[in-house]
Write an enzyme that holds these catalytic residues in place. Structure first.
Site, PDB file in Angstrom:
ATOM      1  CE  LYS A 130      -3.838   1.990   2.706  1.00 30.98           C
ATOM      2  NZ  LYS A 130      -4.701   1.778   3.891  1.00 30.98           N
ATOM      3  CB  SER A 205      -7.635   3.773   3.333  1.00 34.19           C
ATOM      4  OG  SER A 205      -6.855   3.071   4.296  1.00 34.19           O
ATOM      5  CB  SER A 229      -8.473   1.136   6.180  1.00 38.72           C
ATOM      6  OG  SER A 229      -9.139   2.367   6.235  1.00 38.72           O
TER       7      SER A 229
END
Length: 515
Positions: A130, A205, A229
């Site tokens: 990420k 996210s 997330s």
């Protein structure tokens, strides 16, 4: 999937750790490899796979195939890049790649293996990371314009630990700005889409991470979970995800890292297609790094030693929110509970609704009690002048007096205590992840109109800091995945993973998207 041999995870990880020990407990400098004129190590490998099969393999299987020389790391990395090139134009999950470096590292891994040397349990296995996590020598923006050209000099702690065990970085996955949204979009890379239905959200996210893992373009990724997330994207994309206990995995090198009022909320954890991979990765990334002061030296217990029939279970759907679950979500939770009962496990329907309501009210109020000055400090820290409309900016009008603020913090801890007393009655709690499957991506970015009364199922477990895993349990009426959330007592992550793997087997787990 058909593979020539399948060792158990326990056999694999036991032999691996005997050879090279547990994942390092400190930051390590990234290895430096020299460039090669020709990257081809297949001359000493006998391939016994189909590329379509290997894209669906687990991390455990991939690592074993490399060790058995059924596939080279170079071949595997190239297969992953081919899949990324195939699917990424449709979903925008991978925002940048480091192909030349990845292939050099893969060649080095193959050369080492040819000499009988192994880096670790992830030797030669590719991964994505990420974009909110620092990656040495690779652009790391966190989705904010202030860092659009930021290239870190060292890896985040957990990235360093994964690389020290032989994992190879393919590239970075999309995130909303500072990870502070449930929609994966930012001003640098745009918006990510769900691979199961065009135009739908992958959640946030960690939406980019979940989307590319679901498509077979990456074996695993690392997500961050401030209010759901990891679990939300795992749910929306039908993969397995784990939010570890707060205090287990260091946040060093994440764009929203450690410290402050919301320190207990922020957790980093693994995302993969299979629970056996979460079981492999978590013990590698956990443990103090002597930087993040909140991390505890907790011994790891192998989930394979857990007798799930000996655990105490509760489940719920109704939990006091004004929002209702879809019929398909209720059906998925019902199937999960029925699977446990069929195995001879007693599961009690129970939820501390008043305690949930009180805690959610405090959590909601605290998010803006300082006028969201904490968000303003983030933008100042990284030099961001222009922000995405999804980012809720500072609003001094919502700030409360300091005497009220300190009282609210005391209420927060009181809520944690009440919930912990309830959880003392159970080892595992089964509940939804979200009210339904994924919704369409927004076409207009508007501030959420939610209130403290329409809370969901994820943020409460950031407040408590308890571990929670997600596996696929059903399908929405739109044909999108629906997950089940498995929650445990603090630092009982091994029990959560054991039950998650059981439910994954019973309910089917990950299914390849139609993309």
């Amino acid at each position: 999937m058909i593979f020539k041999k399948k060792n158990s995870r326990r056999d694999f990880i036991s032999s691996s750790f005997m050879l090279f020990g547990k994942g390092g407990l400190g930051l390590m400098a990234p290895p430096v490899f020299s460039a090669a004129n020709s990257i081809n190590s297949s001359h000493f490998y006998q391939s016994n796979y189909h590329s379509q099969d290997v894209k669906s393999a687990s991390v455990v299987q991939m690592a074993q195939m490399i060790r058995d020389k059924e596939i080279s790391s170079v071949e595997l990395v190239n297969i992953m890049y081919s899949r990324i090139e195939e699917v990424n134009p449709q979903i925008n999950a991978v925002v940048l790649t480091c192909k030349e470096r990845a292939l050099m590292e893969a060649q080095k891994a193959d050369e080492m293996l040819g000499k009988g040397d192994l880096m670790g349990a992830l030797h030669g296995v590719p991964m994505t990371i990420k974009d909110s996590l620092d990656t040495a020598g690779v652009l790391s923006t966190g989705g904010t314009l202030g860092r659009k050209d930021h290239i870190p000099s060292q890896d985040a702690t957990i990235v360093a630990r994964l690389r020290s065990q032989g994992a190879i970085l393919l590239g970075k996955t999309n995130t909303p700005e500072f990870t502070l949204s449930g929609t994966t979009a930012n001003l640098i890379y745009g918006m990510t889409s769900n691979p199961y239905k065009e135009g739908y959200s992958p959640g946030g996210s960690s939406g980019g991470a979940a989307a590319i893992v679901a498509t077979g373009g990456s074996p695993f990724d690392i997500g961050s979970d401030f209010g759901g997330s990891i679990r939300g994207p795992a749910h929306f994309n039908g993969i397995a995800g784990m939010k570890p206990t707060t205090g287990l995995v260091p946040r060093t090198g994440h764009i929203v890292d450690y410290g402050g009022l919301f320190d207990a909320y922020q957790v980093l954890g693994p995302m993969a297609r299979y629970v056996e991979d979460l079981k492999l990765i978590l013990p590698i990334i956990m443990g103090p790094d002597q930087i993040d002061a909140a991390i505890h030296p907790v011994p790891w217990t192998d989930p394979d030693t857990v007798q799930i029939k000996d655990l105490k279970y509760a489940w719920f759907v109704a939990h006091g929110s004004t929002k209702d679950c879809s019929m398909e979500t209720v059906a998925a939770i019902t199937r999960a509970v029925a699977s446990l009962e069929t195995a001879g496990i007693q599961v009690k329907e129970d939820a501390p609704i008043k305690d949930f309501q009180e805690a959610e009210e405090v959590r909601y109020q605290l998010s803006s009690a300082d006028g969201r000055a904490w968000v303003g400090r983030l933008t100042e820290k990284y030099g961001t002048k222009q922000t995405h409309p999804l980012l809720r900016l500072p609003d001094p009008s919502t700030a409360i007096p300091s005497v009220d603020f300190t009282e609210m913090v005391e209420k927060l801890d009181a809520c944690r205590s009440k919930l912990l007393q309830w959880m003392h009655n159970y080892d595992i709690v089964i509940c939804p992840v979200h009210f339904d499957g994924a919704a369409p991506n927004p076409t207009v970015f508007e501030r959420s109109s939610r209130s403290a009364d329409d809370y969901g199922y994820m943020g409460i477990f950031n407040l408590t800091g308890w571990p929670a895993a997600v596996v696929r349990a059903g399908t929405s009426k739109e044909g999108l995945p629906i997950g089940v959330q498995i929650v445990g007592q603090p630092f009982q992550d091994h029990k959560v993973l054991a039950v998650a793997q059981f439910l994954e087997k019973e309910l089917g787990g990950w299914q390849a998207p139609p993309i």
